[in-house]
Design an enzyme around this catalytic site. Structure first.
Site, PDB file in Angstrom:
ATOM      1  CB  THR A 149      -0.867   0.041   1.275  1.00 14.97           C
ATOM      2  OG1 THR A 149      -0.007   0.292   2.405  1.00 14.97           O
ATOM      3  CG2 THR A 149      -1.626  -1.263   1.476  1.00 14.97           C
TER       4      THR A 149
ATOM      5  CB  ALA B 256      -2.092  -2.807  10.529  1.00 18.30           C
TER       6      ALA B 256
ATOM      7  CB  SER C 168      -0.102   1.852  10.925  1.00 13.14           C
ATOM      8  OG  SER C 168       0.616   2.689  10.038  1.00 13.14           O
TER       9      SER C 168
ATOM     10  CB  THR D 166      -1.419  -0.182  18.869  1.00 14.19           C
ATOM     11  OG1 THR D 166      -1.328   1.100  19.465  1.00 14.19           O
ATOM     12  CG2 THR D 166      -2.896  -0.447  18.575  1.00 14.19           C
ATOM     13  CG  ASP D 167       0.280   2.378  23.400  1.00 11.72           C
ATOM     14  OD1 ASP D 167      -0.105   2.643  22.251  1.00 11.72           O
ATOM     15  OD2 ASP D 167       1.050   3.125  24.049  1.00 11.72           O
ATOM     16  CD  GLU D 168      -2.556   4.836  18.899  1.00 14.57           C
ATOM     17  OE1 GLU D 168      -3.615   5.284  18.457  1.00 14.57           O
ATOM     18  OE2 GLU D 168      -1.437   5.109  18.424  1.00 14.57           O
TER      19      GLU D 168
ATOM     20  CE1 TYR E 142      -3.512   1.222  13.864  1.00 15.40           C
ATOM     21  CE2 TYR E 142      -3.244   2.554  15.847  1.00 15.40           C
ATOM     22  CZ  TYR E 142      -2.800   1.539  15.012  1.00 15.40           C
ATOM     23  OH  TYR E 142      -1.659   0.835  15.326  1.00 15.40           O
TER      24      TYR E 142
ATOM     25  CE  LYS F  21      -2.977  -3.321  15.276  1.00 12.12           C
ATOM     26  NZ  LYS F  21      -2.225  -4.142  14.263  1.00 12.12           N
TER      27      LYS F  21
ATOM     28  CE1 TYR G  21      -1.898  17.418  13.347  1.00 10.00           C
ATOM     29  CE2 TYR G  21      -2.515  15.346  14.381  1.00 10.00           C
ATOM     30  CZ  TYR G  21      -2.114  16.058  13.268  1.00 10.00           C
ATOM     31  OH  TYR G  21      -1.930  15.402  12.079  1.00 10.00           O
TER      32      TYR G  21
HETATM   33  P1  NAD Z   1       3.198   0.843   8.418  1.00  6.98           P
HETATM   34  O1  NAD Z   1       1.965   1.613   8.053  1.00  6.98           O
HETATM   35  O2  NAD Z   1       4.526   1.501   8.303  1.00  6.98           O
HETATM   36  O3  NAD Z   1       3.278  -0.489   7.543  1.00  6.98           O
HETATM   37  C1  NAD Z   1       2.173  -1.306   7.310  1.00  6.98           C
HETATM   38  C2  NAD Z   1       2.548  -2.325   6.253  1.00  6.98           C
HETATM   39  O4  NAD Z   1       1.419  -3.179   6.044  1.00  6.98           O
HETATM   40  C3  NAD Z   1       2.893  -1.694   4.891  1.00  6.98           C
HETATM   41  O5  NAD Z   1       4.050  -2.293   4.364  1.00  6.98           O
HETATM   42  C4  NAD Z   1       1.677  -2.005   4.042  1.00  6.98           C
HETATM   43  O6  NAD Z   1       1.976  -2.144   2.659  1.00  6.98           O
HETATM   44  C5  NAD Z   1       1.206  -3.326   4.650  1.00  6.98           C
HETATM   45  N1  NAD Z   1      -0.217  -3.553   4.427  1.00  6.98           N
HETATM   46  C6  NAD Z   1      -1.240  -2.682   4.651  1.00  6.98           C
HETATM   47  N2  NAD Z   1      -2.405  -3.253   4.285  1.00  6.98           N
HETATM   48  C7  NAD Z   1      -2.118  -4.511   3.837  1.00  6.98           C
HETATM   49  C8  NAD Z   1      -2.894  -5.580   3.342  1.00  6.98           C
HETATM   50  N3  NAD Z   1      -4.215  -5.458   3.196  1.00  6.98           N
HETATM   51  N4  NAD Z   1      -2.276  -6.732   3.013  1.00  6.98           N
HETATM   52  C9  NAD Z   1      -0.928  -6.858   3.139  1.00  6.98           C
HETATM   53  N5  NAD Z   1      -0.132  -5.861   3.576  1.00  6.98           N
HETATM   54  C10 NAD Z   1      -0.726  -4.704   3.924  1.00  6.98           C
HETATM   55  O7  NAD Z   1       2.922   0.313   9.874  1.00  6.98           O
HETATM   56  P2  NAD Z   1       3.936   0.194  11.109  1.00  6.98           P
HETATM   57  O8  NAD Z   1       4.014   1.508  11.764  1.00  6.98           O
HETATM   58  O9  NAD Z   1       5.158  -0.497  10.671  1.00  6.98           O
HETATM   59  O10 NAD Z   1       3.086  -0.766  12.072  1.00  6.98           O
HETATM   60  C11 NAD Z   1       3.207  -2.183  11.973  1.00  6.98           C
HETATM   61  C12 NAD Z   1       2.275  -2.822  12.968  1.00  6.98           C
HETATM   62  O11 NAD Z   1       2.594  -2.379  14.282  1.00  6.98           O
HETATM   63  C13 NAD Z   1       0.809  -2.474  12.751  1.00  6.98           C
HETATM   64  O12 NAD Z   1       0.042  -3.617  12.997  1.00  6.98           O
HETATM   65  C14 NAD Z   1       0.529  -1.398  13.777  1.00  6.98           C
HETATM   66  O13 NAD Z   1      -0.820  -1.408  14.170  1.00  6.98           O
HETATM   67  C15 NAD Z   1       1.457  -1.821  14.901  1.00  6.98           C
HETATM   68  N6  NAD Z   1       1.904  -0.708  15.764  1.00  6.98           N
HETATM   69  C16 NAD Z   1       2.589   0.349  15.230  1.00  6.98           C
HETATM   70  C17 NAD Z   1       3.047   1.363  16.065  1.00  6.98           C
HETATM   71  C18 NAD Z   1       3.855   2.518  15.550  1.00  6.98           C
HETATM   72  O14 NAD Z   1       4.259   3.372  16.339  1.00  6.98           O
HETATM   73  N7  NAD Z   1       4.160   2.608  14.255  1.00  6.98           N
HETATM   74  C19 NAD Z   1       2.779   1.302  17.436  1.00  6.98           C
HETATM   75  C20 NAD Z   1       2.053   0.223  17.940  1.00  6.98           C
HETATM   76  C21 NAD Z   1       1.646  -0.798  17.091  1.00  6.98           C
HETATM   77  P1  TYD Z   2       1.204   9.998  15.481  1.00  7.01           P
HETATM   78  O1  TYD Z   2       2.642   9.952  15.100  1.00  7.01           O
HETATM   79  O2  TYD Z   2       0.183  10.154  14.405  1.00  7.01           O
HETATM   80  O3  TYD Z   2       0.912   8.692  16.364  1.00  7.01           O
HETATM   81  P2  TYD Z   2      -0.391   8.290  17.247  1.00  7.01           P
HETATM   82  O4  TYD Z   2      -1.507   9.190  16.880  1.00  7.01           O
HETATM   83  O5  TYD Z   2      -0.632   6.888  16.823  1.00  7.01           O
HETATM   84  O6  TYD Z   2       0.034   8.437  18.659  1.00  7.01           O
HETATM   85  O7  TYD Z   2       1.000  11.191  16.498  1.00  7.01           O
HETATM   86  C1  TYD Z   2       1.736  11.259  17.711  1.00  7.01           C
HETATM   87  C2  TYD Z   2       1.243  12.466  18.480  1.00  7.01           C
HETATM   88  O8  TYD Z   2       1.590  13.666  17.763  1.00  7.01           O
HETATM   89  C3  TYD Z   2      -0.260  12.521  18.634  1.00  7.01           C
HETATM   90  O9  TYD Z   2      -0.576  13.094  19.897  1.00  7.01           O
HETATM   91  C4  TYD Z   2      -0.724  13.453  17.523  1.00  7.01           C
HETATM   92  C5  TYD Z   2       0.432  14.433  17.411  1.00  7.01           C
HETATM   93  N1  TYD Z   2       0.694  14.995  16.077  1.00  7.01           N
HETATM   94  C6  TYD Z   2       0.852  16.378  15.919  1.00  7.01           C
HETATM   95  O10 TYD Z   2       0.737  17.156  16.879  1.00  7.01           O
HETATM   96  N2  TYD Z   2       1.146  16.866  14.670  1.00  7.01           N
HETATM   97  C7  TYD Z   2       1.261  16.029  13.591  1.00  7.01           C
HETATM   98  O11 TYD Z   2       1.511  16.528  12.457  1.00  7.01           O
HETATM   99  C8  TYD Z   2       1.110  14.622  13.763  1.00  7.01           C
HETATM  100  C9  TYD Z   2       1.234  13.669  12.603  1.00  7.01           C
HETATM  101  C10 TYD Z   2       0.836  14.141  15.040  1.00  7.01           C
END
Ligand code: NAD
Ligand code: TYD
Length: 350
Positions: free
Chosen positions: A37, A84, A86, A131-133, A156, A160, A213
């Site tokens: 994606t 996912a 995300s 996620t912790d969310e 989101y 999850k 924000y």
């Molecule tokens: P990301 O958005 O960077 O990557 C998601 C990946 O999933 C991409 O490579 C995308 O192509 C693939 N994908 C999306 N839809 C798909 C589908 N239908 N089929 C196959 N592949 C698909 O996400 P991330 O930040 O690396 O997060 C990875 C995981 O960790 C997620 O499950 C997310 O919920 C969880 N997570 C992320 C964070 C964070 O801070 N980024 C925190 C807590 C949990």
């Molecule tokens: P984000 O990186 O989107 O992660 P999550 O919403 O999953 O925690 O955002 C982290 C924090 O930063 C969240 O409180 C929203 C805030 N934020 C901004 O203030 N400005 C921005 O441009 C973005 C993307 C997030």
């Protein structure tokens, strides 16, 4: 021999998990299953793409036939599921995309695992990364533990939470071996520049406004992505079946304080006068349903599996900024959209 599907391996966290497993376990076959994606970028994995124990399969987890084909081709033994949608802001605009991928996609994957591993569940593991969310929002005090009641607020986190429940339901109902981890906000190299830290870094580099924000007093617990990959490795190999592990950075920051720190570090690294980047900060309209504070009690994974973050935030953030400053081609390919054609060049014509 283990043949492990890592879903979402072309994404931010997934690419770190793929790299760790490919490099650390030469006897495993690592199958990166990803639909590519907007968030999937195979340029995240150029350093290991030719490794003999690595393959990439373009497949969508919502597509049963595509999953069946990959399972049959490799006789898959285990799944580490990260694919996912995300990003919270996108979930507010298009909640159904999150239902399709995060809920239906996860159940689809569970169904294929149930069918293919039938009669032999003891030899296979389904590891779900969450996620912790899902726990909702904290006030000024307290931490999320594995016992905290689910209370998701965004589309989101609701999607999850639903996927977590389905994974546990497949364990309780069908006996599939599962393990779940719920982690806090990750940061580090290859982070897609829509999330707070890489977006701010990119905008500082380009002298663009830094959108904060609401009042900027929202708190997140930042976890270095390589430490997260270590935790996933530990849980995959040593986690107790049916259990949940919270993973966090012991590292809470209010958004505005974090943006100040980024501005200071980047002014130094870019040779700009102190205070230059701070002038780019712009308070903007708040995110609807914005969770005030997330913070993880990572005591269980520490006590049971001996995991602790290995870097301080100052080190991790400095490494991350350096990485972005050194990898301008990677960043420019994302902002220009060029990264999307990497698969066609590297794989379609092989
Ligand atoms: P990301 O958005 O960077 O990557 C998601 C990946 O999933 C991409 O490579 C995308 O192509 C693939 N994908 C999306 N839809 C798909 C589908 N239908 N089929 C196959 N592949 C698909 O996400 P991330 O930040 O690396 O997060 C990875 C995981 O960790 C997620 O499950 C997310 O919920 C969880 N997570 C992320 C964070 C964070 O801070 N980024 C925190 C807590 C949990
Ligand atoms: P984000 O990186 O989107 O992660 P999550 O919403 O999953 O925690 O955002 C982290 C924090 O930063 C969240 O409180 C929203 C805030 N934020 C901004 O203030 N400005 C921005 O441009 C973005 C993307 C997030």
């Amino acid at each position: 021999m283990k043949k492990i599907i890592i879903t979402g391996g072309a994404g931010f966290i997934g690419s770190h998990v793929v790299r760790r497993f490919v490099n650390k376990y030469p006897d495993y076959l690592i199958i990166n299953l990803d639909a590519l994606t907007y968030a999937g970028n195979l340029e995240n994995l150029t350093d290991i793409e030719d490794a003999p124990n690595y393959v990439f399969e373009k497949a969508d987890i919502t597509n049963r036939e595509q999953l069946n084909a990959v399972f049959s081709k490799y006789d898959v033994t285990d799944i580490v599921h990260l694919a996912a949608e995300s990003h919270v802001d996108r979930s507010i605009l298009s909640p159904l995309d999150f239902v399709y991928t995060n809920v239906i996609g996860t159940v689809n994957l569970l169904e294929v695992a149930k069918e293919k591993w039938k009669g032999n569940y003891a030899d296979h593991l389904f590891y779900h990364v969450s996620t912790d969310e899902v726990y909702g929002a904290l006030g000024a005090e307290g931490l999320f533990t594995e016992e905290t009641r689910y209370d998701p607020h965004s589309p989101y986190s609701a999607s999850k939470a639903a996927s977590d429940h389905f994974v546990r339901a497949y364990h309780d109902t069908y006996g599939i071996k599962v393990v779940v981890s719920n982690c806090s906000n990750n940061y580090g190299p290859y982070h897609f520049p829509e999330k707070l830290i890489p977006l701010m870094i990119n905008n500082i580099i380009n002298n663009k406004p830094l959108p904060v924000y609401g009042d900027g007093q929202y708190t997140r617990d930042w976890l270095y992505v390589k430490d997260h990959a270590v935790a996933i490795d530990l849980i995959f190999h040593e986690g107790k079946i049916g259990d949940t592990y919270n993973i966090g950075g012991f590292n809470e920051w209010k958004n505005i304080e974090l943006v100040y720190l980024l501005c200071e570090q980047m002014d130094l690294k870019l040779g700009r006068a102190p205070g230059t980047s701070k002038q780019l900060i712009t308070y903007v309209k708040d995110r609807p349903g914005h969770d005030r504070r997330y913070a993880i009690d990572a005591g269980k994974i520490n006590r049971e599996l001996g995991w602790m973050p290995s870097v301080t935030f100052e080190q991790g953030l400095s490494e991350t900024i350096d990485w972005f400053l050194e990898n301008t081609v990677w960043l420019n390919n994302i902002t220009s959209g060029a990264y999307a054609s990497y698969y066609d060049h590297q794989y379609e014509n092989r």
